[in-house]
Design a protein around this motif. Structure first.
Motif, PDB file in Angstrom:
ATOM      1  N   ARG A  30      41.215  45.672  45.364  1.00 55.00           N
ATOM      2  CA  ARG A  30      40.520  44.381  45.441  1.00 55.00           C
ATOM      3  C   ARG A  30      39.255  44.578  46.261  1.00 55.00           C
ATOM      4  O   ARG A  30      39.293  45.103  47.372  1.00 55.00           O
ATOM      5  CB  ARG A  30      41.402  43.330  46.096  1.00 55.00           C
ATOM      6  CG  ARG A  30      40.699  41.993  46.187  1.00 55.00           C
ATOM      7  CD  ARG A  30      41.559  40.928  46.843  1.00 55.00           C
ATOM      8  NE  ARG A  30      40.634  39.923  47.352  1.00 55.00           N
ATOM      9  CZ  ARG A  30      40.771  39.276  48.485  1.00 55.00           C
ATOM     10  NH1 ARG A  30      41.819  39.490  49.240  1.00 55.00           N
ATOM     11  NH2 ARG A  30      39.878  38.411  48.873  1.00 55.00           N
ATOM     12  N   SER A  31      38.120  44.169  45.688  1.00 53.70           N
ATOM     13  CA  SER A  31      36.822  44.346  46.332  1.00 53.70           C
ATOM     14  C   SER A  31      36.075  43.028  46.383  1.00 53.70           C
ATOM     15  O   SER A  31      36.191  42.202  45.475  1.00 53.70           O
ATOM     16  CB  SER A  31      35.967  45.348  45.543  1.00 53.70           C
ATOM     17  OG  SER A  31      36.657  46.543  45.315  1.00 53.70           O
ATOM     18  N   ASP A  32      35.300  42.852  47.459  1.00 60.31           N
ATOM     19  CA  ASP A  32      34.411  41.696  47.599  1.00 60.31           C
ATOM     20  C   ASP A  32      32.968  42.180  47.558  1.00 60.31           C
ATOM     21  O   ASP A  32      32.655  43.247  48.104  1.00 60.31           O
ATOM     22  CB  ASP A  32      34.634  40.993  48.943  1.00 60.31           C
ATOM     23  CG  ASP A  32      35.875  40.117  48.960  1.00 60.31           C
ATOM     24  OD1 ASP A  32      36.585  40.044  47.942  1.00 60.31           O
ATOM     25  OD2 ASP A  32      36.127  39.497  50.007  1.00 60.31           O
ATOM     26  N   ALA A  38      31.364  37.205  44.888  1.00 59.43           N
ATOM     27  CA  ALA A  38      31.859  37.907  43.699  1.00 59.43           C
ATOM     28  C   ALA A  38      32.991  38.818  44.158  1.00 59.43           C
ATOM     29  O   ALA A  38      32.866  39.519  45.165  1.00 59.43           O
ATOM     30  CB  ALA A  38      30.749  38.716  43.048  1.00 59.43           C
ATOM     31  N   GLN A  39      34.091  38.792  43.415  1.00 53.96           N
ATOM     32  CA  GLN A  39      35.260  39.584  43.766  1.00 53.96           C
ATOM     33  C   GLN A  39      35.792  40.274  42.524  1.00 53.96           C
ATOM     34  O   GLN A  39      35.656  39.755  41.412  1.00 53.96           O
ATOM     35  CB  GLN A  39      36.329  38.684  44.379  1.00 53.96           C
ATOM     36  CG  GLN A  39      35.823  37.975  45.632  1.00 53.96           C
ATOM     37  CD  GLN A  39      36.765  36.909  46.119  1.00 53.96           C
ATOM     38  OE1 GLN A  39      37.036  35.958  45.412  1.00 53.96           O
ATOM     39  NE2 GLN A  39      37.258  37.067  47.330  1.00 53.96           N
ATOM     40  N   LYS A  40      36.386  41.439  42.731  1.00 56.21           N
ATOM     41  CA  LYS A  40      36.929  42.214  41.607  1.00 56.21           C
ATOM     42  C   LYS A  40      38.318  42.698  41.954  1.00 56.21           C
ATOM     43  O   LYS A  40      38.592  43.055  43.099  1.00 56.21           O
ATOM     44  CB  LYS A  40      36.017  43.406  41.314  1.00 56.21           C
ATOM     45  CG  LYS A  40      36.466  44.239  40.131  1.00 56.21           C
ATOM     46  CD  LYS A  40      35.399  45.212  39.718  1.00 56.21           C
ATOM     47  CE  LYS A  40      35.777  45.931  38.438  1.00 56.21           C
ATOM     48  NZ  LYS A  40      35.744  45.095  37.261  1.00 56.21           N
ATOM     49  N   SER A  53      42.201  43.978  34.885  1.00 59.62           N
ATOM     50  CA  SER A  53      40.869  43.985  35.470  1.00 59.62           C
ATOM     51  C   SER A  53      40.280  42.589  35.369  1.00 59.62           C
ATOM     52  O   SER A  53      40.312  41.968  34.303  1.00 59.62           O
ATOM     53  CB  SER A  53      39.982  45.002  34.748  1.00 59.62           C
ATOM     54  OG  SER A  53      38.700  45.026  35.319  1.00 59.62           O
ATOM     55  N   ASN A  55      37.091  39.791  37.237  1.00 57.17           N
ATOM     56  CA  ASN A  55      36.052  39.413  38.181  1.00 57.17           C
ATOM     57  C   ASN A  55      36.247  37.943  38.487  1.00 57.17           C
ATOM     58  O   ASN A  55      36.575  37.154  37.597  1.00 57.17           O
ATOM     59  CB  ASN A  55      34.659  39.648  37.593  1.00 57.17           C
ATOM     60  CG  ASN A  55      34.364  41.120  37.418  1.00 57.17           C
ATOM     61  OD1 ASN A  55      34.334  41.864  38.383  1.00 57.17           O
ATOM     62  ND2 ASN A  55      34.177  41.548  36.183  1.00 57.17           N
ATOM     63  N   TYR A  57      34.251  34.770  40.479  1.00 58.96           N
ATOM     64  CA  TYR A  57      32.997  34.329  41.074  1.00 58.96           C
ATOM     65  C   TYR A  57      33.223  33.003  41.785  1.00 58.96           C
ATOM     66  O   TYR A  57      33.756  32.068  41.201  1.00 58.96           O
ATOM     67  CB  TYR A  57      31.920  34.185  40.001  1.00 58.96           C
ATOM     68  CG  TYR A  57      31.683  35.478  39.260  1.00 58.96           C
ATOM     69  CD1 TYR A  57      30.887  36.469  39.810  1.00 58.96           C
ATOM     70  CD2 TYR A  57      32.291  35.724  38.032  1.00 58.96           C
ATOM     71  CE1 TYR A  57      30.688  37.671  39.158  1.00 58.96           C
ATOM     72  CE2 TYR A  57      32.096  36.924  37.370  1.00 58.96           C
ATOM     73  CZ  TYR A  57      31.295  37.886  37.932  1.00 58.96           C
ATOM     74  OH  TYR A  57      31.108  39.072  37.279  1.00 58.96           O
ATOM     75  N   LYS A  66      36.718  35.655  35.265  1.00 61.57           N
ATOM     76  CA  LYS A  66      36.253  36.399  34.096  1.00 61.57           C
ATOM     77  C   LYS A  66      37.113  37.649  33.924  1.00 61.57           C
ATOM     78  O   LYS A  66      36.859  38.691  34.530  1.00 61.57           O
ATOM     79  CB  LYS A  66      34.778  36.796  34.251  1.00 61.57           C
ATOM     80  CG  LYS A  66      33.832  35.634  34.391  1.00 61.57           C
ATOM     81  CD  LYS A  66      33.747  34.849  33.112  1.00 61.57           C
ATOM     82  CE  LYS A  66      32.756  33.706  33.262  1.00 61.57           C
ATOM     83  NZ  LYS A  66      32.689  32.904  32.076  1.00 61.57           N
ATOM     84  N   CYS A  68      38.467  41.024  32.226  1.00 56.16           N
ATOM     85  CA  CYS A  68      37.751  42.093  31.533  1.00 56.16           C
ATOM     86  C   CYS A  68      38.535  42.524  30.295  1.00 56.16           C
ATOM     87  O   CYS A  68      39.500  43.289  30.404  1.00 56.16           O
ATOM     88  CB  CYS A  68      37.519  43.265  32.467  1.00 56.16           C
ATOM     89  SG  CYS A  68      36.582  42.821  33.937  1.00 56.16           S
TER      90      CYS A  68
END
Length: 85
Positions: A30-32, A38-40, A53, A55, A57, A66, A68
């Motif tokens: 998990r990334s910011d 925005a986070q993934k 996967s 994203n 927002y 969103k 993937c």
């Protein structure tokens, strides 16, 4: 976007970790980005072929999810049921 989904997502640790969902084990990252706007999240099943996967927002007008190249229901279910080790 439900409040439960956002709470479950926010409860996940930043960085890489392992966890389980529906009897399967995953390595998850998990990334910011942009100060959390925005986070993934990316998850790969250990010893299997499943892959998640998404994203996320955080906009002034509300959160936007969103996925993937997969159904939104799949990523929502995953986040709601994922248990980090």
């Amino acid at each position: 976007m439900t409040t439960a989904f956002l709470a479950a997502f926010d409860a996940l640790p930043l960085g890489s970790f392992t966890g389980s969902c529906a009897g399967r084990r995953y390595v998850v990252t998990r990334s910011d980005f942009s100060g959390g706007a925005a986070q993934k999240l990316v998850a790969e099943e250990l010893g299997g072929a499943d892959y998640i996967s998404l994203n996320l927002y955080r906009l002034a007008s509300g959160a936007r999810l969103k996925p993937c190249e997969m159904p939104e229901a799949k990523v929502v279910d995953f986040v709601l049921n994922l248990r980090a080790d």
